[in-house]
Every structure is written in structure tokens, then in C-alpha cells.
Design an enzyme around this catalytic site. Structure first.
Site, PDB file in Angstrom:
ATOM      1  N   GLY A 124      -1.800  -2.678  -3.783  1.00  0.00           N
ATOM      2  CA  GLY A 124      -1.609  -3.669  -4.837  1.00  0.00           C
ATOM      3  C   GLY A 124      -0.525  -4.610  -4.356  1.00  0.00           C
ATOM      4  O   GLY A 124      -0.526  -5.028  -3.197  1.00  0.00           O
ATOM      5  N   GLU A 125       0.450  -4.872  -5.184  1.00  0.00           N
ATOM      6  CA  GLU A 125       1.571  -5.731  -4.798  1.00  0.00           C
ATOM      7  C   GLU A 125       2.833  -4.893  -4.948  1.00  0.00           C
ATOM      8  O   GLU A 125       3.199  -4.503  -6.071  1.00  0.00           O
ATOM      9  CB  GLU A 125       1.584  -6.963  -5.719  1.00  0.00           C
ATOM     10  N   SER A 126       3.473  -4.590  -3.800  1.00  0.00           N
ATOM     11  CA  SER A 126       4.593  -3.631  -3.858  1.00  0.00           C
ATOM     12  C   SER A 126       5.741  -4.122  -4.743  1.00  0.00           C
ATOM     13  O   SER A 126       6.390  -3.321  -5.414  1.00  0.00           O
ATOM     14  CB  SER A 126       5.095  -3.324  -2.446  1.00  0.00           C
TER      15      SER A 126
ATOM     16  N   ILE B  45      -5.714  -4.964   4.228  1.00  0.00           N
ATOM     17  CA  ILE B  45      -5.657  -6.155   3.377  1.00  0.00           C
ATOM     18  C   ILE B  45      -4.193  -6.552   3.190  1.00  0.00           C
ATOM     19  O   ILE B  45      -3.429  -5.834   2.538  1.00  0.00           O
ATOM     20  CB  ILE B  45      -6.297  -5.883   1.989  1.00  0.00           C
ATOM     21  N   ARG B  46      -3.793  -7.653   3.801  1.00  0.00           N
ATOM     22  CA  ARG B  46      -2.388  -8.083   3.774  1.00  0.00           C
ATOM     23  C   ARG B  46      -1.484  -6.850   3.975  1.00  0.00           C
ATOM     24  O   ARG B  46      -0.589  -6.566   3.186  1.00  0.00           O
ATOM     25  CB  ARG B  46      -2.059  -8.810   2.471  1.00  0.00           C
TER      26      ARG B  46
ATOM     27  N   HIS C 291      -6.645   1.024   3.571  1.00  0.00           N
ATOM     28  CA  HIS C 291      -7.217   1.438   2.279  1.00  0.00           C
ATOM     29  C   HIS C 291      -8.383   2.411   2.448  1.00  0.00           C
ATOM     30  O   HIS C 291      -9.545   1.986   2.349  1.00  0.00           O
ATOM     31  CB  HIS C 291      -7.741   0.199   1.543  1.00  0.00           C
TER      32      HIS C 291
ATOM     33  N   CYS D  43      -1.072   1.301   1.649  1.00  0.00           N
ATOM     34  CA  CYS D  43      -0.715  -0.121   1.732  1.00  0.00           C
ATOM     35  C   CYS D  43       0.550  -0.430   0.916  1.00  0.00           C
ATOM     36  O   CYS D  43       1.631  -0.031   1.316  1.00  0.00           O
ATOM     37  CB  CYS D  43      -1.927  -0.967   1.338  1.00  0.00           C
TER      38      CYS D  43
ATOM     39  N   GLU E  76      -9.639   4.312   0.390  1.00  0.00           N
ATOM     40  CA  GLU E  76     -10.420   4.401  -0.858  1.00  0.00           C
ATOM     41  C   GLU E  76     -11.514   3.329  -0.916  1.00  0.00           C
ATOM     42  O   GLU E  76     -12.357   3.344  -1.803  1.00  0.00           O
ATOM     43  CB  GLU E  76      -9.487   4.313  -2.082  1.00  0.00           C
TER      44      GLU E  76
ATOM     45  N   ARG F  32       6.608  -5.864   5.386  1.00  0.00           N
ATOM     46  CA  ARG F  32       5.535  -6.355   4.495  1.00  0.00           C
ATOM     47  C   ARG F  32       4.804  -7.529   5.139  1.00  0.00           C
ATOM     48  O   ARG F  32       5.414  -8.342   5.832  1.00  0.00           O
ATOM     49  CB  ARG F  32       6.125  -6.847   3.170  1.00  0.00           C
TER      50      ARG F  32
END
Ligand code: GLN
Length: 211
Positions: free
Chosen positions: A46-48, A134-135, A171, A78, A173, A105
Site C-alpha cells: 500500500g502506501e507505507s 510495484i513501486r 507482492h 512491499c 499475493e 522507498r
């Protein structure tokens, strides 16, 4: 096996679906008391920065740290890996800082924000693991308490483990290869590492085992 998936932000539903397919009792976690009977906790991608802000707001930082020290397995994917790292460049607020790794990051740059790669994971045998980034953060250092678990063809470490803690920069998942989830379930089922058992028995008896 009871596994919680932190559901403050990010792709927690995908983890719950893989875990359920594997026969684990998987549930979303938003409150400190939901940690009490877990064998393992996944912190999703997600967004840490957002997840870190919500962890503080919902007073989850200390309870997650305490349960991890008691032997609950924790896996960060991630953004989750960024939150597990003791050292994280570009994270402007407090993470869990449980694992002896350093991460940067968004280190793979804009034009390759997302990519897929075949990983070598010696612990899983010779079949490569197809991974989606992903990023992603870069695991820039694996300290003495942790060990690398998977790397890219150029040797860059993309997964690490420290006792019952697991960090993956990608990821698992999002693909249908469940080997990392199976590995995490095995970690969650394992007894706490000796150092933790010793600390707990000292706390219970006040007696320190001779070195
Ligand atoms: N770039 C995100 C961060 O820094 C991580 C992206 C992800 O979890 N896929 O938090």
C-alpha cells in the site's frame, strides 16, 4: 492457524483470499485487541506513510511490537516491508522497526516503477518464483540478525527473514504461486526462537539460564 492481515490501507483482501485457499483462519485486523490470539500477522502493500500514520492513530505500533517479541510471526510485503525495517530511507514517520534490514522507498525509479522478475529462492528449491514489483522498496542492507531469502538475477536481495519475521519487496499475493504464503504459515506454526523463549522464562521465573 490464525493469521491476521492488517487492514488499515492497501491490498489486504488479496492476502486473505490466498490464506483462506490454503486453509488458514484469516481475518482482517484493525484494533489492538484483534492481535491477541494471532499466530501471524501480515502487513500488506500500500502506501507505507499512510499505513504508518494509521498505525499510530489506532495505537497499534506498541501492541504489534509486543506480540512480535512474544513470538507472533510478522510478514511485511512491499510497504509492509518498509514498516518492518529498522532503517527506512524516505519514511517520514515511525514504523515498527522490528527487522535488522535497511530499505530505500521507491528506489527502482520512475520508468521502472513496476516490473516482474523471476527470483531465485534457494529455500524453495530450484523452481524460480515469478514476482511482481510495484513501486517497490530496495532492501539495501541485510544486517547480522537477518538473512537474505530471495534475490534478483543481479544479486539484489528482495526478500529477507529474521527468526519469525519476513520481508518481501514484492507482492506474492498478486500471483497464484502460494509458496511464500505457505512459508509464512510454517513460520507462524514454529515455536518462538530460543532468545524469545529465554526472555519469557526469565520474566516468568526471574531465573537466568547460565550462558
Ligand atoms: N511505494 C510504496 C511505499 O513507499 C510501496 C508500494 C507498494 O506497497 N506496492 O510505501
Amino acid at each position: 492457524m490464525k493469521i491476521g492481515v492488517l487492514a488499515l490501507q492497501g491490498d489486504f483482501e488479496e492476502h486473505i483470499s490466498v490464506l483462506t485457499k490454503l486453509g488458514a483462519d484469516a481475518s482482517d485486523v484493525r484494533l489492538p485487541e484483534q492481535l491477541d490470539d494471532l499466530d501471524g500477522l501480515i502487513i500488506p502493500g500500500g502506501e507505507s506513510t499512510t499505513i504508518a500514520r494509521l498505525l499510530a492513530r489506532w495505537q497499534l505500533l506498541s501492541p504489534i511490537r509486543r506480540r512480535a517479541l512474544e513470538g507472533m510471526a510478522v510478514w511485511g510485503t512491499c510497504a509492509g516491508a518498509i514498516l518492518l525495517a529498522e532503517r527506512a530511507t524516505g519514511l517520514d514517520r515511525e514504523g515498527l522497526r522490528l527487522m535488522d534490514i535497511a530499505v530505500e522507498r521507491n528506489a527502482y525509479g520512475r520508468q521502472v516503477d513496476s516490473f516482474e522478475a523471476e527470483l531465485s529462492v534457494p529455500a524453495f528449491g530450484s523452481r524460480p518464483f515469478h514476482a511482481v514489483f510495484i513501486r517497490a522498496p530496495r532492501i539495501s542492507e541485510v544486517g547480522a540478525k537477518a538473512m537474505p531469502l530471495a534475490c534478483l538475477a543481479d544479486g539484489t536481495v528482495v526478500a529477507a527473514q529474521q527468526d519469525k519475521l519476513l520481508a518481501t519487496a514484492f507482492h506474492p499475493e498478486l500471483t497464484d504461486d502460494a509458496r511464500f504464503h505457505q512459508h509464512f504459515l510454517a513460520l507462524a506454526a514454529a515455536s518462538p526462537p530460543a532468545t524469545i523463549r529465554e526472555t519469557e522464562s526469565q520474566a516468568a521465573t526471574g531465573v537466568r539460564r547460565p550462558a
